[in-house]
Write an enzyme that holds these catalytic residues in place. Sequence first.
Site, PDB file in Angstrom:
ATOM      1  N   ARG A  62    -104.580 -15.670 107.836  1.00 24.75           N
ATOM      2  CA  ARG A  62    -104.880 -16.836 107.546  1.00 24.75           C
ATOM      3  C   ARG A  62    -106.344 -17.030 107.473  1.00 24.75           C
ATOM      4  NH1 ARG A  62    -105.131 -20.839 112.441  1.00 24.75           N
ATOM      5  NH2 ARG A  62    -104.710 -23.048 111.654  1.00 24.75           N
ATOM      6  N   ASN A  94    -109.860 -24.831 112.822  1.00 29.89           N
ATOM      7  CA  ASN A  94    -110.029 -23.296 112.760  1.00 29.89           C
ATOM      8  C   ASN A  94    -109.601 -22.783 114.155  1.00 29.89           C
ATOM      9  OD1 ASN A  94    -111.008 -22.826 110.344  1.00 29.89           O
ATOM     10  ND2 ASN A  94    -113.005 -23.022 110.818  1.00 29.89           N
ATOM     11  N   HIS A 196     -96.146 -17.619 106.458  1.00 31.38           N
ATOM     12  CA  HIS A 196     -95.686 -17.895 107.984  1.00 31.38           C
ATOM     13  C   HIS A 196     -94.573 -17.067 108.347  1.00 31.38           C
ATOM     14  CE1 HIS A 196     -97.907 -22.069 108.149  1.00 31.38           C
ATOM     15  NE2 HIS A 196     -98.556 -21.248 108.056  1.00 31.38           N
TER      16      HIS A 196
HETATM   17  C1  HEM Z   1     -99.079 -24.914 103.187  1.00 28.68           C
HETATM   18  C2  HEM Z   1     -99.573 -25.430 104.209  1.00 28.68           C
HETATM   19  C3  HEM Z   1    -100.251 -24.829 105.297  1.00 28.68           C
HETATM   20  C4  HEM Z   1    -100.250 -25.219 106.607  1.00 28.68           C
HETATM   21  C5  HEM Z   1     -99.997 -26.782 106.906  1.00 28.68           C
HETATM   22  C6  HEM Z   1    -100.523 -24.356 107.459  1.00 28.68           C
HETATM   23  C7  HEM Z   1    -100.699 -24.700 108.871  1.00 28.68           C
HETATM   24  C8  HEM Z   1    -100.879 -23.535 109.909  1.00 28.68           C
HETATM   25  C9  HEM Z   1    -101.011 -23.833 111.311  1.00 28.68           C
HETATM   26  C10 HEM Z   1    -101.110 -25.258 111.957  1.00 28.68           C
HETATM   27  C11 HEM Z   1    -101.056 -22.791 111.841  1.00 28.68           C
HETATM   28  C12 HEM Z   1    -100.800 -22.227 113.487  1.00 28.68           C
HETATM   29  C13 HEM Z   1    -102.414 -22.535 113.976  1.00 28.68           C
HETATM   30  C14 HEM Z   1    -102.490 -22.511 115.455  1.00 28.68           C
HETATM   31  O1  HEM Z   1    -101.733 -23.332 116.238  1.00 28.68           O
HETATM   32  O2  HEM Z   1    -102.638 -21.263 115.997  1.00 28.68           O
HETATM   33  C15 HEM Z   1    -100.821 -21.495 110.993  1.00 28.68           C
HETATM   34  C16 HEM Z   1    -100.799 -20.372 111.137  1.00 28.68           C
HETATM   35  C17 HEM Z   1    -100.868 -19.477 110.162  1.00 28.68           C
HETATM   36  N1  HEM Z   1    -100.826 -19.548 108.755  1.00 28.68           N
HETATM   37 FE1  HEM Z   1    -100.711 -21.256 107.809  1.00 28.68          FE
HETATM   38  N2  HEM Z   1    -100.596 -22.888 106.882  1.00 28.68           N
HETATM   39  C18 HEM Z   1    -100.412 -23.258 105.661  1.00 28.68           C
HETATM   40  C19 HEM Z   1    -100.394 -22.235 104.856  1.00 28.68           C
HETATM   41  C20 HEM Z   1    -100.788 -21.045 104.993  1.00 28.68           C
HETATM   42  C21 HEM Z   1    -101.254 -19.937 103.966  1.00 28.68           C
HETATM   43  C22 HEM Z   1    -101.151 -20.361 102.509  1.00 28.68           C
HETATM   44  C23 HEM Z   1    -101.358 -18.815 104.549  1.00 28.68           C
HETATM   45  C24 HEM Z   1    -101.813 -17.544 103.986  1.00 28.68           C
HETATM   46  C25 HEM Z   1    -101.613 -17.217 102.653  1.00 28.68           C
HETATM   47  C26 HEM Z   1    -101.149 -18.970 106.046  1.00 28.68           C
HETATM   48  C27 HEM Z   1    -101.096 -18.124 106.871  1.00 28.68           C
HETATM   49  C28 HEM Z   1    -101.177 -18.451 108.066  1.00 28.68           C
HETATM   50  C29 HEM Z   1    -100.813 -17.230 109.239  1.00 28.68           C
HETATM   51  C30 HEM Z   1    -100.816 -15.893 108.979  1.00 28.68           C
HETATM   52  C31 HEM Z   1    -100.818 -17.989 110.395  1.00 28.68           C
HETATM   53  C32 HEM Z   1    -100.801 -17.172 111.778  1.00 28.68           C
HETATM   54  C33 HEM Z   1    -101.918 -16.911 112.219  1.00 28.68           C
HETATM   55  C34 HEM Z   1    -102.212 -16.040 113.690  1.00 28.68           C
HETATM   56  O3  HEM Z   1    -100.958 -15.419 114.022  1.00 28.68           O
HETATM   57  O4  HEM Z   1    -103.064 -16.023 114.042  1.00 28.68           O
HETATM   58  N3  HEM Z   1    -100.662 -20.373 106.285  1.00 28.68           N
HETATM   59  N4  HEM Z   1    -100.796 -22.207 109.803  1.00 28.68           N
HETATM   60  C1  NAG Z   2    -112.452 -18.194 116.157  1.00 29.62           C
HETATM   61  C2  NAG Z   2    -113.351 -19.536 116.328  1.00 29.62           C
HETATM   62  O1  NAG Z   2    -114.639 -19.636 115.875  1.00 29.62           O
HETATM   63  N1  NAG Z   2    -112.669 -20.787 116.208  1.00 29.62           N
HETATM   64  C3  NAG Z   2    -113.355 -21.908 116.802  1.00 29.62           C
HETATM   65  C4  NAG Z   2    -112.567 -23.059 115.652  1.00 29.62           C
HETATM   66  O2  NAG Z   2    -113.103 -24.114 116.162  1.00 29.62           O
HETATM   67  C5  NAG Z   2    -113.061 -24.416 117.544  1.00 29.62           C
HETATM   68  C6  NAG Z   2    -113.319 -26.015 117.839  1.00 29.62           C
HETATM   69  O3  NAG Z   2    -114.111 -26.614 116.834  1.00 29.62           O
HETATM   70  C7  NAG Z   2    -113.840 -23.606 118.487  1.00 29.62           C
HETATM   71  O4  NAG Z   2    -113.820 -23.929 119.835  1.00 29.62           O
HETATM   72  C8  NAG Z   2    -113.325 -22.120 118.124  1.00 29.62           C
HETATM   73  O5  NAG Z   2    -114.039 -21.351 119.059  1.00 29.62           O
END
Ligand code: HEM
Ligand code: NAG
Length: 324
Positions: A62, A94, A196
């Site tokens: 991500r 972020n 995802h």
């Molecule tokens: C297509 C549009 C996309 C949207 C709207 C989107 C949005 C999001 C959101 C909202 C989260 C959860 C964040 C959270 O609540 O902590 C997430 C997680 C994640 N996204 Fe996406 N994403 C998109 C595309 C992508 C792409 C292109 C990649 C990488 C090539 C990606 C990789 C990931 C990964 C690996 C996670 C999990 C992160 C973790 O487990 O720490 N996403 N994404």
């Molecule tokens: C990992 C990291 O730096 N996350 C930051 C992303 O943005 C939020 C809010 O602006 C910060 O509170 C997080 O620490």
Amino acid sequence: MDANKMNRLLLLLSLFLILNISSAQLRRNFYAGICPDVEQIVKKAVEQKVQQASITVPAILRLYFHDCFVNGCDASVMIESTNDNKAEKDHPDNLSLAGDGFDAIVKAKQALDAVPNCRNKVSCADILTIATRDVVNIVGAPRYEVELGRLDGLSSTAARVEGKLPQPTDDVDKLTSHFAKNGLSLDDMIALSGAHTIGVAHCTKVLERIYGVKEDPKINATYLAQLKELCPRDVDPRRLVVMDPTTPGKFDNVYYKNLQQGKGFFKSDQVLFSDRRSKPTVNLWASNEQLFNQAFVNSMIKLGRVGVKTGRDGNIRRDCEAFN
Ligand code: HEM
Ligand SMILES: CC(=O)N[C@H]1CO[C@H](CO)[C@@H](O)[C@@H]1O
Ligand SMILES: *[C@@H]1O[C@H](CO)[C@@H](O)[C@H](O)[C@H]1NC(C)=O
């Protein structure tokens, strides 16, 4: 040759030239004469970190996406904020860029710096590129050759994150437009969304969707009940939930199979199946994992070409989290 064929040939030729020019500075084995073991060194450091914390895998993937979509793949997402600069990573979008992703890159950089000929010779942007390839490979994606030669960016501001990243409530039009701005096609968008298939999200990001919002494709009733149990209305905002309920730790094409069953986590996932423009591709990749793997790898390489810095537009950071 008829005019139609000629036109197509010309189109192909110009596409070829454009692609070539935009990636001319990147190449495989860029560090062969400088730090020939760079990929081995990064891999070892990343593997060690993944062993300590498996969340490192989705975290790095991500991180790479966010880095490339905001001002290009230049490691500007890694810069720490200072008193007079609020950096990219501190933009609300972020939230949840897990600290372990950053830490893995810092560790890999330390490992490189311990080797005299590699010390301060490899950009953080390239370390992140190699690490991303390695982590997805660890959980089941094919290993692909990375293009290297990026420089690290010279600026990072939270303000410029605004509007650059797609949102989980986006429809296919909005998603496509975000990706098109980075030179990525509809198919690239569908393939990269396959990321995802691993990782977690905060419950808070899905509450609106599961507790009733219009204009969102239907969620599978069984899955909806599970989500509600995992993420009650008054959930602790720190609670995390896996995005692929079927094979959460594995990089596979189950993401697309889930979409067919109404088990997309976000609206931006499920719309790929409900929109007639993306549905055929979802069905194809749900039924053929090899085709998906190939598409994902090709799109990752394309993602790595976005906004690459060369010459005076960048440098090699001594500390990935601070400007030299
Ligand atoms: C297509 C549009 C996309 C949207 C709207 C989107 C949005 C999001 C959101 C909202 C989260 C959860 C964040 C959270 O609540 O902590 C997430 C997680 C994640 N996204 Fe996406 N994403 C998109 C595309 C992508 C792409 C292109 C990649 C990488 C090539 C990606 C990789 C990931 C990964 C690996 C996670 C999990 C992160 C973790 O487990 O720490 N996403 N994404
Ligand atoms: C990992 C990291 O730096 N996350 C930051 C992303 O943005 C939020 C809010 O602006 C910060 O509170 C997080 O620490
Ligand atoms: C919903 O999920 C269940 C159980 O996971 C599955 O058996 C069913 O086929 C799904 N429903 C639809 C409409 O796809």
